[in-house]
Design a protein around this motif. Structure first.
Motif, PDB file in Angstrom:
ATOM      1  N   ALA A  72       0.828  -1.203   0.000  1.00  0.00           N
ATOM      2  CA  ALA A  72       0.000   0.000   0.000  1.00  0.00           C
ATOM      3  C   ALA A  72       0.864   1.256   0.000  1.00  0.00           C
ATOM      4  O   ALA A  72       0.581   2.216  -0.724  1.00  0.00           O
ATOM      5  CB  ALA A  72      -0.934   0.002   1.198  1.00  0.00           C
ATOM      6  N   ALA A  73       1.926   1.249   0.783  1.00  0.00           N
ATOM      7  CA  ALA A  73       2.797   2.428   0.848  1.00  0.00           C
ATOM      8  C   ALA A  73       3.570   2.621  -0.450  1.00  0.00           C
ATOM      9  O   ALA A  73       3.712   3.752  -0.934  1.00  0.00           O
ATOM     10  CB  ALA A  73       3.759   2.295   2.029  1.00  0.00           C
ATOM     11  N   ILE A  74       4.060   1.531  -1.027  1.00  0.00           N
ATOM     12  CA  ILE A  74       4.815   1.655  -2.284  1.00  0.00           C
ATOM     13  C   ILE A  74       3.907   2.135  -3.404  1.00  0.00           C
ATOM     14  O   ILE A  74       4.255   3.057  -4.153  1.00  0.00           O
ATOM     15  CB  ILE A  74       5.477   0.312  -2.638  1.00  0.00           C
ATOM     16  CG1 ILE A  74       6.633   0.017  -1.688  1.00  0.00           C
ATOM     17  CG2 ILE A  74       5.986   0.322  -4.079  1.00  0.00           C
ATOM     18  CD1 ILE A  74       7.200  -1.366  -1.824  1.00  0.00           C
ATOM     19  N   GLY A  75       2.718   1.536  -3.515  1.00  0.00           N
ATOM     20  CA  GLY A  75       1.801   1.939  -4.581  1.00  0.00           C
ATOM     21  C   GLY A  75       1.361   3.380  -4.446  1.00  0.00           C
ATOM     22  O   GLY A  75       1.312   4.130  -5.429  1.00  0.00           O
ATOM     23  N   SER A  76       1.049   3.778  -3.230  1.00  0.00           N
ATOM     24  CA  SER A  76       0.623   5.155  -3.002  1.00  0.00           C
ATOM     25  C   SER A  76       1.762   6.140  -3.250  1.00  0.00           C
ATOM     26  O   SER A  76       1.552   7.202  -3.835  1.00  0.00           O
ATOM     27  CB  SER A  76       0.108   5.307  -1.577  1.00  0.00           C
ATOM     28  OG  SER A  76      -0.263   6.636  -1.329  1.00  0.00           O
ATOM     29  N   GLY A  77       2.948   5.796  -2.826  1.00  0.00           N
ATOM     30  CA  GLY A  77       4.096   6.682  -3.044  1.00  0.00           C
ATOM     31  C   GLY A  77       4.406   6.888  -4.516  1.00  0.00           C
ATOM     32  O   GLY A  77       4.662   8.009  -4.964  1.00  0.00           O
ATOM     33  N   VAL A  78       4.358   5.801  -5.277  1.00  0.00           N
ATOM     34  CA  VAL A  78       4.610   5.908  -6.722  1.00  0.00           C
ATOM     35  C   VAL A  78       3.513   6.725  -7.392  1.00  0.00           C
ATOM     36  O   VAL A  78       3.786   7.613  -8.209  1.00  0.00           O
ATOM     37  CB  VAL A  78       4.728   4.497  -7.352  1.00  0.00           C
ATOM     38  CG1 VAL A  78       4.718   4.574  -8.862  1.00  0.00           C
ATOM     39  CG2 VAL A  78       5.994   3.815  -6.873  1.00  0.00           C
ATOM     40  N   SER A 114      -5.722   7.868   1.222  1.00  0.00           N
ATOM     41  CA  SER A 114      -6.752   7.057   1.885  1.00  0.00           C
ATOM     42  C   SER A 114      -6.565   5.572   1.561  1.00  0.00           C
ATOM     43  O   SER A 114      -6.835   4.713   2.399  1.00  0.00           O
ATOM     44  CB  SER A 114      -8.145   7.525   1.477  1.00  0.00           C
ATOM     45  OG  SER A 114      -8.416   7.177   0.139  1.00  0.00           O
ATOM     46  N   LEU A 115      -6.087   5.269   0.365  1.00  0.00           N
ATOM     47  CA  LEU A 115      -5.808   3.866   0.037  1.00  0.00           C
ATOM     48  C   LEU A 115      -4.674   3.315   0.900  1.00  0.00           C
ATOM     49  O   LEU A 115      -4.694   2.143   1.288  1.00  0.00           O
ATOM     50  CB  LEU A 115      -5.478   3.731  -1.443  1.00  0.00           C
ATOM     51  CG  LEU A 115      -6.638   4.030  -2.398  1.00  0.00           C
ATOM     52  CD1 LEU A 115      -6.166   3.978  -3.834  1.00  0.00           C
ATOM     53  CD2 LEU A 115      -7.770   3.071  -2.172  1.00  0.00           C
ATOM     54  N   THR A 116      -3.701   4.149   1.218  1.00  0.00           N
ATOM     55  CA  THR A 116      -2.629   3.717   2.114  1.00  0.00           C
ATOM     56  C   THR A 116      -3.175   3.463   3.517  1.00  0.00           C
ATOM     57  O   THR A 116      -2.782   2.505   4.190  1.00  0.00           O
ATOM     58  CB  THR A 116      -1.517   4.780   2.169  1.00  0.00           C
ATOM     59  OG1 THR A 116      -1.071   5.047   0.853  1.00  0.00           O
ATOM     60  CG2 THR A 116      -0.358   4.323   3.012  1.00  0.00           C
TER      61      THR A 116
END
Length: 130
Positions: A72-78, A114-116
């Motif tokens: 979740a953190a990687i996807g949101s950060g990218v 919010s997704l994170t």
């Protein structure tokens, strides 16, 4: 000039590869019989639920929680990085629409964050519900 540089690179690569000494090979032992591997494959699932899953369920929940929050953190950060970069590109091309782009950017960044937070909630449920 490029021919000389290419020759120098090839020469240095050959010298580098010849500097390494291969490790001695260990004698290869006989492979395990198929019956032993089949028995191990049949016993493994029952060992995972031994003692009513007292050890395995919390351990696998912790691994799942780590994957949940990490992905979740990687996807949101990218996603946030790409969105911010595109917004900066748009503002640099058309400075007069900077206020509109900034508002849309902040709204989209809030949705991405919010997704994170959903990933964090799933990780906490995996850790404390089991």
């Amino acid at each position: 000039r490029s021919l000389v540089l290419t020759g120098a690179v090839l020469l240095s690569c050959c010298a580098l590869f010849s500097a390494f000494v291969p490790a001695p090979r260990a004698p290869v032992s006989a492979p395990l019989p198929t019956a032993a591997l089949s028995a191990a494959a049949l016993v493994t699932p029952t060992a995972a639920f031994a003692d009513e899953g007292a050890v395995w369920i919390p351990a696998l929940s912790a691994v799942g929680a780590g994957f949940a929050i990490g992905l979740a953190a990687i996807g949101s950060g990218v996603g946030q990085g790409i969105a911010s970069g595109r917004c900066i590109d748009g503002i640099s091309r058309q400075p007069e629409v900077a206020d509109d782009l900034r508002g849309v950017l902040l709204l989209s960044l809030a949705f991405m964050e919010s997704l994170t937070i959903y990933g964090l909630v799933i990780a906490l449920v995996l850790l404390f519900a089991n």
